[in-house]
Design an enzyme around this catalytic site. Structure first.
Site, PDB file in Angstrom:
ATOM      1  N   ASP A  37       0.811  -1.219   0.000  1.00  0.00           N
ATOM      2  CA  ASP A  37       0.000   0.000   0.000  1.00  0.00           C
ATOM      3  C   ASP A  37       0.847   1.273   0.000  1.00  0.00           C
ATOM      4  O   ASP A  37       0.818   2.064   0.959  1.00  0.00           O
ATOM      5  CB  ASP A  37      -0.956  -0.004   1.209  1.00  0.00           C
ATOM      6  CG  ASP A  37      -1.867  -1.224   1.219  1.00  0.00           C
ATOM      7  OD1 ASP A  37      -2.269  -1.681   0.139  1.00  0.00           O
ATOM      8  OD2 ASP A  37      -2.166  -1.723   2.320  1.00  0.00           O
ATOM      9  N   GLU A 211     -12.977  -0.558  -6.956  1.00  0.00           N
ATOM     10  CA  GLU A 211     -12.928  -1.520  -5.858  1.00  0.00           C
ATOM     11  C   GLU A 211     -12.480  -0.833  -4.552  1.00  0.00           C
ATOM     12  O   GLU A 211     -13.181  -0.880  -3.566  1.00  0.00           O
ATOM     13  CB  GLU A 211     -11.960  -2.663  -6.202  1.00  0.00           C
ATOM     14  CG  GLU A 211     -11.810  -3.710  -5.118  1.00  0.00           C
ATOM     15  CD  GLU A 211     -13.018  -4.620  -4.961  1.00  0.00           C
ATOM     16  OE1 GLU A 211     -13.884  -4.613  -5.887  1.00  0.00           O
ATOM     17  OE2 GLU A 211     -13.119  -5.319  -3.941  1.00  0.00           O
TER      18      GLU A 211
HETATM   19  O1  FUB Z   1      -3.359  -3.791   2.836  1.00  0.00           O
HETATM   20  C1  FUB Z   1      -4.684  -4.056   3.247  1.00  0.00           C
HETATM   21  C2  FUB Z   1      -5.648  -3.717   2.146  1.00  0.00           C
HETATM   22  O2  FUB Z   1      -5.314  -4.431   0.978  1.00  0.00           O
HETATM   23  C3  FUB Z   1      -5.603  -2.279   1.704  1.00  0.00           C
HETATM   24  O3  FUB Z   1      -6.272  -1.403   2.571  1.00  0.00           O
HETATM   25  C4  FUB Z   1      -6.209  -2.398   0.357  1.00  0.00           C
HETATM   26  O4  FUB Z   1      -6.022  -1.268  -0.455  1.00  0.00           O
HETATM   27  C5  FUB Z   1      -5.509  -3.628  -0.167  1.00  0.00           C
HETATM   28  O5  FUB Z   1      -4.263  -3.311  -0.707  1.00  0.00           O
END
Ligand code: FUB
Length: 451
Positions: A37, A211
């Site tokens: 992220d 998404e």
């Molecule tokens: O890293 C946890 C979750 O997975 C994030 O909040 C989303 O964007 C996805 O990458």
């Protein structure tokens, strides 16, 4: 992490060495932990990169802390450790997921989603710090906003109005007040229309491509929302709008589904005259959907402002600058680390540790100029020490110096060692290769050459 990675990384690097065109491997940009992220922030001539941290061997998004990295050249990345974690927020229970930091009036605000212990729902917290590397403290002592959805992105428009967007499965925003820790006008929803966010094949209750993971910014008067699309696996898509709240028009793919992780997550910045796209994948050994790694690519906007399709590479971008070896360089400034780990150093910052025979650190585009004459390193060892070999180009490249490290009586008992250097001229990649007996050899806090 290092146990499973040491041998595998050697195999990956060896394999890359025989792939035509893959002269170097700098993606993913961090090798000693799993990162996810990405949220880049350009400040004062450096790019700061805020990431999550996937635990080793994770089988879910088991994330307890966030991490900060920085670079002045997009290839050598300094590890600033973890200046914010779940424990920063007394009300947070779990899930240190995807956030973004921004600077305003000399303070740094880091918006993150976590589970609120009191409600069991995802809420958005905000950390604040006086420096881009923290330490961050809870700005409010409670969530800024909570509706069970995730992935905040923050954007300050030219007129000073700041916006916080977030959401999965919906897309929300608030208008942040100038204090960056409160908002006015309530919580607003951006309509997810197929014209605005594309048509998802067999979408059902999620008819559009949107998404999660929005990344909102403005370029040449156009507002961009780059986001994780479809599920699963995700790809990266984007929409544009004439204003910060729409109306949005779907513009298609930025990065196709690639890279052994069923999620992806965008972050874009301009730095030293070029544009960069950050994302994550499962490219490291042991990597996958819950053990992800952040990577970066350089790209150029098309003349009409559209974003070209960007694909994942193992090489990453070319260096945006050189590194000056005649100023103190942190050992944890690394283009590619093999076998090492990092930890907070008693002298401040981080140090490289858990060094064993044959481990190494590559630092790229080191500007030696007319020639280096000596090398000094700040080291500590509770064991017998070892040797720092200074090699040009690669871990098997020409040796230009050898520095002996003796035991110092403790892993945080620091001393400086120096040795002569010959043949280090021009601009070259430098490898610090560590040799010695068995077990852990020594730690390194920083190093510096003298001309
Ligand atoms: O890293 C946890 C979750 O997975 C994030 O909040 C989303 O964007 C996805 O990458």
């Amino acid at each position: 992490m290092r146990r499973k990675l040491t041998c595998l990384l050697a195999a990956v690097v060896a394999a890359l060495a025989v792939v035509p065109g893959a002269a170097h491997a700098d993606n993913p940009i961090v090798q000693h932990i799993y990162t996810a992220d990405p949220a880049p922030l350009v400040h004062d001539g450096r790019v700061y990169l805020y990431t999550g941290h996937d635990e080793d061997g994770s089988t879910y998004f088991t994330m307890k802390e966030w991490r900060v990295w920085s670079s002045s050249d997009m290839v050598n990345w300094t590890d600033h450790g973890s200046p914010m974690s779940l424990s920063t927020f007394s009300w947070a229970k779990q899930d240190a997921w995807a956030g973004q930091a921004v600077e305003r009036n000399g303070k740094f605000y880091w918006y993150v989603p976590v589970v609120n212990r009191a409600t069991g729902r995802m809420a958005i917290g905000v950390g604040v710090a006086d420096s881009p590397t923290g330490p961050f403290r809870d700005a409010l002592g409670r969530p800024l906003v909570e509706n069970g959805e995730i992935d905040p992105t923050v954007f300050i428009d030219d007129n000073g109005q700041a916006y916080l967007y977030w959401g999965n499965p919906n897309l929300w925003y608030v208008r942040l007040n100038a204090d960056m820790t409160s908002y006015s006008g309530g919580v607003n929803q951006i309509p997810l229309t197929t014209a605005g966010f594309g048509t998802r094949p067999n979408g059902g209750s999620r008819p559009t491509m949107y998404e999660e993971g929005p990344w909102v910014y403005k370029r040449n008067g156009t507002y961009y929302n780059v986001f994780a699309a479809k599920c699963c696996s995700e790809f990266i898509a984007y929409s544009t709008a004439p204003g910060p709240t729409g109306p949005w028009t779907y513009r298609g793919t930025v990065m196709p589904t690639q890279g052994s992780s069923f999620t992806n997550h965008p972050g874009l910045v301009d730095f030293k005259g070029s544009s960069y796209f950050f994302y994550h994948n499962g490219a490291l050994p042991g990597g996958g959907g819950y053990t992800r790694s952040v990577a970066v690519e350089k790209f150029a906007y098309n003349a009409d402002g559209s974003i070209p399709t960007i694909t994942m590479t193992t090489g990453g971008p070319p260096p945006a600058d050189t590194l000056n070896p005649y100023t103190r360089q942190e050992a944890e400034t690394i283009a590619w680390g093999s076998g090492i780990e990092t930890e907070p150093a008693s002298e401040g910052g981080m140090n490289v540790g858990w060094i064993e025979n044959g481990d190494s650190i590559k630092v790229r585009t080191v500007a030696f100029g007319a020639g280096a004459k000596s090398f000094t390193a700040r080291v500590a060892s509770a064991a017998a020490g070892g040797t720092i070999e200074l090699r040009l180009g690669s871990a098997t490249g020409t040796v230009v110096g050898r520095c002996a490290v003796a035991g110092t009586g403790g892993w945080q008992t620091w001393t400086s060692v120096s040795c002569p250097v010959t043949g280090a001229t021009g601009t070259q990649d430098l490898v610090l290769r560590f040799t010695g007996g068995s077990g852990y050899l020594f730690n390194v806090n920083w190093w510096q050459f003298a001309a």
